[in-house]
Write an enzyme that holds these catalytic residues in place. Sequence first.
Site, PDB file in Angstrom:
ATOM      1  N   ARG A 100     -39.066   7.073 -32.981  1.00  0.00           N
ATOM      2  CA  ARG A 100     -37.818   7.251 -32.224  1.00  0.00           C
ATOM      3  C   ARG A 100     -36.654   7.663 -33.118  1.00  0.00           C
ATOM      4  O   ARG A 100     -35.809   8.470 -32.723  1.00  0.00           O
ATOM      5  CB  ARG A 100     -37.511   5.979 -31.429  1.00  0.00           C
ATOM      6  CG  ARG A 100     -38.396   5.878 -30.172  1.00  0.00           C
ATOM      7  CD  ARG A 100     -38.319   4.530 -29.517  1.00  0.00           C
ATOM      8  NE  ARG A 100     -38.868   4.527 -28.161  1.00  0.00           N
ATOM      9  CZ  ARG A 100     -39.111   3.417 -27.464  1.00  0.00           C
ATOM     10  NH1 ARG A 100     -38.864   2.226 -28.013  1.00  0.00           N
ATOM     11  NH2 ARG A 100     -39.604   3.484 -26.247  1.00  0.00           N
ATOM     12  N   TYR A 139     -42.902   2.296 -13.611  1.00  0.00           N
ATOM     13  CA  TYR A 139     -41.728   1.563 -14.102  1.00  0.00           C
ATOM     14  C   TYR A 139     -41.227   0.513 -13.101  1.00  0.00           C
ATOM     15  O   TYR A 139     -40.060   0.107 -13.171  1.00  0.00           O
ATOM     16  CB  TYR A 139     -40.609   2.545 -14.451  1.00  0.00           C
ATOM     17  CG  TYR A 139     -40.798   3.224 -15.793  1.00  0.00           C
ATOM     18  CD1 TYR A 139     -40.773   2.486 -16.985  1.00  0.00           C
ATOM     19  CD2 TYR A 139     -40.990   4.595 -15.889  1.00  0.00           C
ATOM     20  CE1 TYR A 139     -40.942   3.099 -18.220  1.00  0.00           C
ATOM     21  CE2 TYR A 139     -41.160   5.224 -17.133  1.00  0.00           C
ATOM     22  CZ  TYR A 139     -41.132   4.459 -18.288  1.00  0.00           C
ATOM     23  OH  TYR A 139     -41.294   5.064 -19.520  1.00  0.00           O
ATOM     24  N   ARG A 154     -45.455  -0.658 -31.619  1.00  0.00           N
ATOM     25  CA  ARG A 154     -44.003  -0.803 -31.377  1.00  0.00           C
ATOM     26  C   ARG A 154     -43.234  -0.743 -32.708  1.00  0.00           C
ATOM     27  O   ARG A 154     -42.115  -0.220 -32.745  1.00  0.00           O
ATOM     28  CB  ARG A 154     -43.707  -2.066 -30.573  1.00  0.00           C
ATOM     29  CG  ARG A 154     -44.202  -1.924 -29.112  1.00  0.00           C
ATOM     30  CD  ARG A 154     -43.517  -2.868 -28.161  1.00  0.00           C
ATOM     31  NE  ARG A 154     -42.125  -2.561 -27.974  1.00  0.00           N
ATOM     32  CZ  ARG A 154     -41.608  -1.956 -26.888  1.00  0.00           C
ATOM     33  NH1 ARG A 154     -42.373  -1.554 -25.893  1.00  0.00           N
ATOM     34  NH2 ARG A 154     -40.319  -1.747 -26.801  1.00  0.00           N
ATOM     35  N   GLU A 173     -51.089  -0.501 -17.658  1.00  0.00           N
ATOM     36  CA  GLU A 173     -50.529   0.844 -17.852  1.00  0.00           C
ATOM     37  C   GLU A 173     -51.627   1.878 -18.111  1.00  0.00           C
ATOM     38  O   GLU A 173     -51.542   3.013 -17.647  1.00  0.00           O
ATOM     39  CB  GLU A 173     -49.527   0.815 -19.014  1.00  0.00           C
ATOM     40  CG  GLU A 173     -48.269   0.034 -18.670  1.00  0.00           C
ATOM     41  CD  GLU A 173     -47.286  -0.053 -19.831  1.00  0.00           C
ATOM     42  OE1 GLU A 173     -46.205  -0.627 -19.629  1.00  0.00           O
ATOM     43  OE2 GLU A 173     -47.594   0.453 -20.942  1.00  0.00           O
ATOM     44  N   PHE A 213     -30.410   1.694 -14.678  1.00  0.00           N
ATOM     45  CA  PHE A 213     -30.861   3.017 -15.126  1.00  0.00           C
ATOM     46  C   PHE A 213     -32.150   3.468 -14.447  1.00  0.00           C
ATOM     47  O   PHE A 213     -32.706   4.511 -14.791  1.00  0.00           O
ATOM     48  CB  PHE A 213     -31.031   3.032 -16.654  1.00  0.00           C
ATOM     49  CG  PHE A 213     -31.987   2.002 -17.189  1.00  0.00           C
ATOM     50  CD1 PHE A 213     -33.364   2.204 -17.155  1.00  0.00           C
ATOM     51  CD2 PHE A 213     -31.513   0.827 -17.751  1.00  0.00           C
ATOM     52  CE1 PHE A 213     -34.250   1.261 -17.649  1.00  0.00           C
ATOM     53  CE2 PHE A 213     -32.385  -0.133 -18.250  1.00  0.00           C
ATOM     54  CZ  PHE A 213     -33.759   0.094 -18.194  1.00  0.00           C
ATOM     55  N   ASN A 256     -35.931   8.774 -25.246  1.00  0.00           N
ATOM     56  CA  ASN A 256     -36.319   8.180 -26.530  1.00  0.00           C
ATOM     57  C   ASN A 256     -37.739   8.539 -26.978  1.00  0.00           C
ATOM     58  O   ASN A 256     -38.398   7.780 -27.667  1.00  0.00           O
ATOM     59  CB  ASN A 256     -36.074   6.671 -26.516  1.00  0.00           C
ATOM     60  CG  ASN A 256     -36.837   5.969 -25.419  1.00  0.00           C
ATOM     61  OD1 ASN A 256     -37.566   6.609 -24.663  1.00  0.00           O
ATOM     62  ND2 ASN A 256     -36.697   4.662 -25.346  1.00  0.00           N
ATOM     63  N   THR A 289     -35.861   0.664 -28.870  1.00  0.00           N
ATOM     64  CA  THR A 289     -35.642   1.482 -27.671  1.00  0.00           C
ATOM     65  C   THR A 289     -34.496   2.475 -27.888  1.00  0.00           C
ATOM     66  O   THR A 289     -34.595   3.645 -27.503  1.00  0.00           O
ATOM     67  CB  THR A 289     -35.299   0.555 -26.472  1.00  0.00           C
ATOM     68  OG1 THR A 289     -36.320  -0.433 -26.361  1.00  0.00           O
ATOM     69  CG2 THR A 289     -35.179   1.339 -25.184  1.00  0.00           C
TER      70      THR A 289
HETATM   71  P1  ADP Z   1     -39.101   0.278 -24.218  1.00  0.00           P
HETATM   72  O1  ADP Z   1     -39.502   1.683 -23.785  1.00  0.00           O
HETATM   73  O2  ADP Z   1     -38.643   0.239 -25.645  1.00  0.00           O
HETATM   74  O3  ADP Z   1     -40.156  -0.755 -23.906  1.00  0.00           O
HETATM   75  P2  ADP Z   1     -37.636  -0.732 -21.896  1.00  0.00           P
HETATM   76  O4  ADP Z   1     -38.971  -1.192 -21.374  1.00  0.00           O
HETATM   77  O5  ADP Z   1     -36.532  -1.736 -21.965  1.00  0.00           O
HETATM   78  O6  ADP Z   1     -37.790  -0.084 -23.357  1.00  0.00           O
HETATM   79  O7  ADP Z   1     -37.097   0.483 -21.001  1.00  0.00           O
HETATM   80  C1  ADP Z   1     -37.983   1.462 -20.504  1.00  0.00           C
HETATM   81  C2  ADP Z   1     -37.344   2.810 -20.688  1.00  0.00           C
HETATM   82  O8  ADP Z   1     -36.155   2.898 -19.890  1.00  0.00           O
HETATM   83  C3  ADP Z   1     -36.846   3.116 -22.114  1.00  0.00           C
HETATM   84  O9  ADP Z   1     -37.872   3.556 -22.980  1.00  0.00           O
HETATM   85  C4  ADP Z   1     -35.796   4.192 -21.865  1.00  0.00           C
HETATM   86  O10 ADP Z   1     -36.380   5.480 -21.615  1.00  0.00           O
HETATM   87  C5  ADP Z   1     -35.164   3.692 -20.566  1.00  0.00           C
HETATM   88  N1  ADP Z   1     -33.993   2.824 -20.847  1.00  0.00           N
HETATM   89  C6  ADP Z   1     -34.005   1.567 -21.364  1.00  0.00           C
HETATM   90  N2  ADP Z   1     -32.764   1.062 -21.473  1.00  0.00           N
HETATM   91  C7  ADP Z   1     -31.925   2.030 -20.993  1.00  0.00           C
HETATM   92  C8  ADP Z   1     -30.503   2.129 -20.822  1.00  0.00           C
HETATM   93  N3  ADP Z   1     -29.684   1.126 -21.171  1.00  0.00           N
HETATM   94  N4  ADP Z   1     -30.001   3.285 -20.323  1.00  0.00           N
HETATM   95  C9  ADP Z   1     -30.814   4.303 -19.954  1.00  0.00           C
HETATM   96  N5  ADP Z   1     -32.161   4.280 -20.073  1.00  0.00           N
HETATM   97  C10 ADP Z   1     -32.713   3.150 -20.598  1.00  0.00           C
HETATM   98 MG    MG Z   2     -40.890  -1.429 -22.097  1.00  0.00          MG
END
Ligand code: ADP
Ligand code: MG
Length: 141
Positions: A103, A50, A86, A127, A58, A113, A92
């Site tokens: 989700r 990440y 997706r 990844e 976060f 999620n 998300t």
């Molecule tokens: P996605 O998984 O839909 O691609 P992101 O890449 O933006 O979303 O974020 C990675 C992960 O970080 C999310 O799947 C979620 O577990 C966590 N996350 C994202 N936004 C938030 C937030 N506002 N507060 C807490 N955790 C978050």
């Molecule tokens: Mg992402």
Amino acid sequence: MSNKTLAIIKPEAVEKGYSGKIIAMYIEAGFKIKAMNMTHLTKPSAEGFYAVHRERPFFNELVAYMTSGPCIPIVLEKENAVEDYRKLIGATDPAKADEGTVRKLFAVDIQHNAVHGSDSDENALKEIAHFFSSDELLNNY
Ligand code: ADP
Ligand code: MG
């Protein structure tokens, strides 16, 4: 042309016993499983995975969550895999996810999620390489 994406069934969804139902949704949507594993991420591994989010507020919580229990990374293949996957998982934030998406059905909140999905072909390859060596990918069917 078929391409690949990386899914991860995240720790809280594994713990709740949703893995089988989620994998069934992937297969029913036409994805082929090219590699799959169950692993418990270390802190450095989760931080590396990440890394693009390290400046986000976060980030520490996300790393703590993703290291809280076993998860299941899965390489999925299908035409238009990244975009179609997706769509299948939804937004998300599950409160904003469409009805019938993974989700919407299985996530708790925006952090917990249920599943991960790559956001581009380029990131999918990076990844996938985080979890699988090339000889672990099933390329012969
Ligand atoms: P996605 O998984 O839909 O691609 P992101 O890449 O933006 O979303 O974020 C990675 C992960 O970080 C999310 O799947 C979620 O577990 C966590 N996350 C994202 N936004 C938030 C937030 N506002 N507060 C807490 N955790 C978050
Ligand atoms: Mg992402």
